[in-house]
Design a protein around this motif. Structure first.
Motif, PDB file in Angstrom:
ATOM      1  N   UNK A  94      46.569  77.987  75.702  1.00  0.00           N
ATOM      2  CA  UNK A  94      47.830  78.576  75.222  1.00  0.00           C
ATOM      3  C   UNK A  94      47.714  79.226  73.853  1.00  0.00           C
ATOM      4  N   UNK A  95      47.008  78.557  72.951  1.00  0.00           N
ATOM      5  CA  UNK A  95      46.901  79.044  71.564  1.00  0.00           C
ATOM      6  C   UNK A  95      45.464  78.868  71.102  1.00  0.00           C
ATOM      7  N   UNK A  96      44.914  79.901  70.495  1.00  0.00           N
ATOM      8  CA  UNK A  96      43.550  79.811  69.968  1.00  0.00           C
ATOM      9  C   UNK A  96      43.521  80.429  68.584  1.00  0.00           C
ATOM     10  N   UNK A  97      42.803  79.755  67.661  1.00  0.00           N
ATOM     11  CA  UNK A  97      42.846  80.241  66.278  1.00  0.00           C
ATOM     12  C   UNK A  97      41.456  80.282  65.635  1.00  0.00           C
ATOM     13  N   UNK A  98      41.370  81.095  64.578  1.00  0.00           N
ATOM     14  CA  UNK A  98      40.265  81.009  63.623  1.00  0.00           C
ATOM     15  C   UNK A  98      40.895  80.687  62.274  1.00  0.00           C
ATOM     16  N   UNK A 133      50.182  74.073  66.601  1.00  0.00           N
ATOM     17  CA  UNK A 133      50.833  75.312  67.048  1.00  0.00           C
ATOM     18  C   UNK A 133      51.253  75.161  68.511  1.00  0.00           C
ATOM     19  N   UNK A 134      50.347  74.613  69.317  1.00  0.00           N
ATOM     20  CA  UNK A 134      50.655  74.421  70.741  1.00  0.00           C
ATOM     21  C   UNK A 134      51.843  73.464  70.898  1.00  0.00           C
ATOM     22  N   UNK A 135      51.846  72.395  70.076  1.00  0.00           N
ATOM     23  CA  UNK A 135      52.909  71.381  70.169  1.00  0.00           C
ATOM     24  C   UNK A 135      54.280  71.987  69.858  1.00  0.00           C
ATOM     25  N   UNK A 136      54.338  72.836  68.827  1.00  0.00           N
ATOM     26  CA  UNK A 136      55.645  73.389  68.430  1.00  0.00           C
ATOM     27  C   UNK A 136      56.079  74.596  69.273  1.00  0.00           C
ATOM     28  N   UNK A 137      55.144  75.185  70.018  1.00  0.00           N
ATOM     29  CA  UNK A 137      55.428  76.460  70.678  1.00  0.00           C
ATOM     30  C   UNK A 137      56.480  76.316  71.795  1.00  0.00           C
ATOM     31  N   UNK A 141      56.374  82.885  68.864  1.00  0.00           N
ATOM     32  CA  UNK A 141      55.251  82.639  67.944  1.00  0.00           C
ATOM     33  C   UNK A 141      55.671  82.588  66.476  1.00  0.00           C
ATOM     34  N   UNK A 142      56.581  83.481  66.076  1.00  0.00           N
ATOM     35  CA  UNK A 142      56.981  83.538  64.672  1.00  0.00           C
ATOM     36  C   UNK A 142      57.592  82.200  64.238  1.00  0.00           C
ATOM     37  N   UNK A 143      58.524  81.705  65.064  1.00  0.00           N
ATOM     38  CA  UNK A 143      59.160  80.418  64.742  1.00  0.00           C
ATOM     39  C   UNK A 143      58.132  79.283  64.726  1.00  0.00           C
ATOM     40  N   UNK A 144      57.198  79.360  65.651  1.00  0.00           N
ATOM     41  CA  UNK A 144      56.163  78.316  65.734  1.00  0.00           C
ATOM     42  C   UNK A 144      55.322  78.304  64.466  1.00  0.00           C
ATOM     43  N   UNK A 145      54.900  79.484  64.040  1.00  0.00           N
ATOM     44  CA  UNK A 145      54.036  79.555  62.845  1.00  0.00           C
ATOM     45  C   UNK A 145      54.806  79.052  61.624  1.00  0.00           C
ATOM     46  N   UNK A 146      56.080  79.429  61.530  1.00  0.00           N
ATOM     47  CA  UNK A 146      56.888  78.976  60.387  1.00  0.00           C
ATOM     48  C   UNK A 146      56.963  77.443  60.366  1.00  0.00           C
ATOM     49  N   UNK A 147      57.170  76.856  61.542  1.00  0.00           N
ATOM     50  CA  UNK A 147      57.225  75.381  61.598  1.00  0.00           C
ATOM     51  C   UNK A 147      55.890  74.777  61.165  1.00  0.00           C
ATOM     52  N   UNK A 160      45.532  84.152  64.923  1.00  0.00           N
ATOM     53  CA  UNK A 160      46.049  83.332  66.042  1.00  0.00           C
ATOM     54  C   UNK A 160      46.278  84.210  67.280  1.00  0.00           C
ATOM     55  N   UNK A 161      45.860  83.700  68.427  1.00  0.00           N
ATOM     56  CA  UNK A 161      46.192  84.346  69.710  1.00  0.00           C
ATOM     57  C   UNK A 161      47.109  83.408  70.494  1.00  0.00           C
ATOM     58  N   UNK A 162      48.248  83.932  70.968  1.00  0.00           N
ATOM     59  CA  UNK A 162      49.132  83.187  71.878  1.00  0.00           C
ATOM     60  C   UNK A 162      48.982  83.792  73.276  1.00  0.00           C
ATOM     61  N   UNK A 163      48.717  82.958  74.259  1.00  0.00           N
ATOM     62  CA  UNK A 163      48.463  83.427  75.628  1.00  0.00           C
ATOM     63  C   UNK A 163      49.566  84.366  76.135  1.00  0.00           C
TER      64      UNK A 163
END
Ligand code: F6R
Length: 608
Positions: A94-98, A133-137, A141-147, A160-163
């Motif tokens: 669902x979510x992958x990051x560097x 990120x996956x837990x809050x999604x 995405x914007x709201x998730x990142x803010x959280x 960040x990549x969101x599926x």
């Protein structure tokens, strides 16, 4: 230090990502990886080692991801050894990051997520952010990142990549660098513009906690209230070489400015529940307590870090410490037994004399510990115990950030040993650590606040043929490094002297032609150093004095003053090293010397 790139465009991006990452190799890394949207699915490929290893892996397994949106990463290991599994990108379907930076509260986050049923593959702090990120999604995405950024503490640059958004990259940063490259039919993210110069010179600078949403057509930036932020387009007009300096005129200045981050990165994995924690490096405190004697052996700047180490370890832990120049130690037939600990300090990990001293110590049966910056270097491989400093690559020949991170390890060792030996209470130890973690921010301020006064002092020193640096106690230990810094890059002869020893010979050199730099940051020795300063002033010397803001300095004591914030005296050397570095730097610049590559010197000294 880690490097990040990302691409959203019209072309196949795997090769573009790897090419851009290759421009970040100078930062130093030990593994690499990419994640690309392939037919709407995030496909991740990563490998321990160099980019060439990643390329070989993709070719051998015929696994190069196909797609036009992706992120890439070069990793400089901090949490967890270099390995395929610890390499970035991290995440799930669902979510992958560097990530570049350090998440200080990752253990708390991990515990929380474990209770929620998440599993973790790697030892990294980064994976906890991906899973958070996956837990809050919940679709936004914007709201998730803010959280998520309201939950994490530390430094981060994230790609960040969101599926559910296969045409987009999301990015956010705090403390760690990240910029947005603006192309015609493609847009990018990168740790610095070096990575992107082949593709574009236009870019946005992302401010702390601004969130970027990047597609091939568009870049939108939002603040943490989801309001759009208008950005100014910057144009990079440096050549690729200058870009590596991140806009600084010299690597040395860049590296001076990198010290707050380098210190944070070095100490934060070594602090656990408010106490020093060096055990993760294989150090056993029970053994450490038993050593008869500690030898610290190193060369140049690294040896000067050892001298500060001697003062603080002896003072706090009451263990005898001897400091040796490696080229002397190896031939002086030192009395070593299996009851001794030999600590070698080296930025490069390849210094021939230090390596020889390490081998000699092992043969004599002593336990050896290396404080090293370069992973996998000879000294790191051969020592019994390795404590890595995390300064990142130091390119300027004159060592700056490597020195302050070496000092940082000396402090942690002194605190931990003093506590283990019952010389300080747990509360006192916690207080030292609480003070220590504030130092990177204080150094940040000192760099800004002392720059002008150091430039001015340099303008007064640049025409001297010879200089004296004086101090007492820890200030004397630090003066040695200040003096070396100045002479190696400005070619002005200089000597560090214990202030109280001057009158036993050296003061005969002092005239109006010989400026003196005095360091007086230790409260118990301040008055005594001031008396020594008056002695040199009486002989005509012009004095630059580095002391604390709170010190009352009579007008007749100093000609030029650099004042520092007041912290616990024990930490003053790490603070006072900054103006000494800046004075050396500006003197070299004003004299028109080759600051980063002074004559006759090499970064790594692999010959005797
Ligand atoms: C001076 C400097 C040198 C090194 C010395 C040891 O600015 O950088 O004195 O400190 O050559 O090098 P390392 O730490 O690589 O063993």
């Amino acid at each position: 230090m880690c490097g990040i790139v990302g691409y959203a465009g019209k072309e196949q991006c795997a090769d573009i990502l790897i090419d851009a990452l290759s421009k970040l190799e100078y930062r130093g890394y030990d593994s690499a990886g990419i994640a690309v949207f392939e037919n709407g699915v995030i496909k991740t490929e990563k490998s321990k080692g160099k980019l060439a290893d990643l390329k070989d892996k993709l070719a051998a397994e015929n696994s190069k991801p196909e797609g036009c949106v992706g992120i890439g990463h070069t990793r400089w290991a901090t949490h967890g050894e270099p390995s395929d599994v610890n390499s970035h990108p991290h995440g799930n379907a669902n979510v992958t990051i560097v990530h570049n930076g350090i998440i200080e509260n990752y253990k708390e986050i991990k515990d929380f997520l474990l209770k929620k049923g998440y599993n973790f593959d790697s030892e990294t702090d980064t994976e906890t952010v991906a899973k958070l990120l996956d837990y809050f999604y919940e679709g936004n995405p914007l709201e998730t990142i803010i959280k998520v950024i309201s939950e994490v503490r530390g430094s981060y640059a994230l790609g960040i990549l969101f599926k559910d958004f296969p045409d987009k990259i999301f990015a956010v940063r705090k403390e760690s660098p990240l910029l947005i490259g603006l192309g015609k039919t493609s847009n990018f993210i990168a740790s610095d513009m070096t990575a992107l110069l082949k593709y574009t010179r236009n870019y946005y600078l992302l401010e702390a906690n601004e969130i970027a949403v990047i597609s091939s057509e568009n870049v939108e930036i939002f603040d943490t209230h989801k309001n759009p932020v208008a950005k100014e387009v910057n144009v990079a007009n440096w050549d690729a070489d200058a870009a590596e300096k991140g806009g600084y005129e010299h690597f040395m200045l860049k590296e001076i400015h990198e010290q707050p981050t380098a210190i944070k990165t070095t100490i934060s994995p070594r602090i656990n529940a408010g106490m020093p924690y060096l055990e993760e490096s294989g150090l056993n405190m029970e053994d450490l307590k038993k050593y008869r004697k500690i030898f610290i052996v190193a060369c140049g700047t690294a040896m000067h870090a050892g001298i500060v180490g001697k003062y603080i370890i002896e003072k706090m832990a009451r263990v005898e410490v001897t400091v040796d120049i490696a080229s002397e130690f190896r031939y002086r037939d030192p009395i070593l037994t299996s009851e001794d600990l030999v600590i070698v300090i080296s930025q490069s990990g390849e210094t021939a004399d230090t390596l020889a001293a390490l081998r000699l110590s092992k043969e004599a049966g002593a336990k050896t510990m290396a404080v090293v910056n370069v992973k996998g270097s000879s000294i790191a491989r051969e020592a019994d115990i390795v404590i890595y400093t995390h300064a990142g690559p130091e390119i300027s020949v004159a060592s700056t950030k490597a020195y302050t991170v070496q000092l940082s390890i000396m402090y942690l060792l002194a605190f931990e040993l003093a506590y283990a030996k019952g010389r300080i209470s747990k509360e006192r130890c916690e207080q030292y650590i609480a003070d220590f973690v504030k130092i990177p921010d204080i150094i940040e301020d000192v760099i800004k606040s002392s720059e002008k006064s150091c430039q001015f002092a340099a303008s007064k020193l640049m025409n001297a043929d010879s200089l004296l640096y004086i101090g007492r106690g820890l200030d004397y230990a630090l003066s040695m490094e200040g003096s070396l810094k100045l002479k190696e890059i400005s070619y002005i002869h200089s000597e560090a002297y214990a202030a109280g020893e001057l009158k036993h010979g050296t003061i005969s050199l002092v005239t109006s032609e010989m400026p003196v730099v005095a360091v007086a940051t230790q409260s118990d020795l301040f008055e005594k150093t001031v008396s020594n300063i008056k002695e040199v002033k009486a002989r005509g010397a012009k004095v630059t004095l580095i002391c604390k803001e709170s010190d009352n300095v009579d007008e007749d004591v100093a000609d030029y003053l650099v004042k520092l914030p007041v912290i616990d005296d024990v930490f003053m050397p790490i603070l006072a090293s900054v103006p000494l570095q800046l004075i050396a730097y500006y003197t070299s610049v004003l004299k028109g010397c080759d600051v980063d590559k002074p004559r006759n010197l090499a970064k790594s000294v692999t010959v005797e």
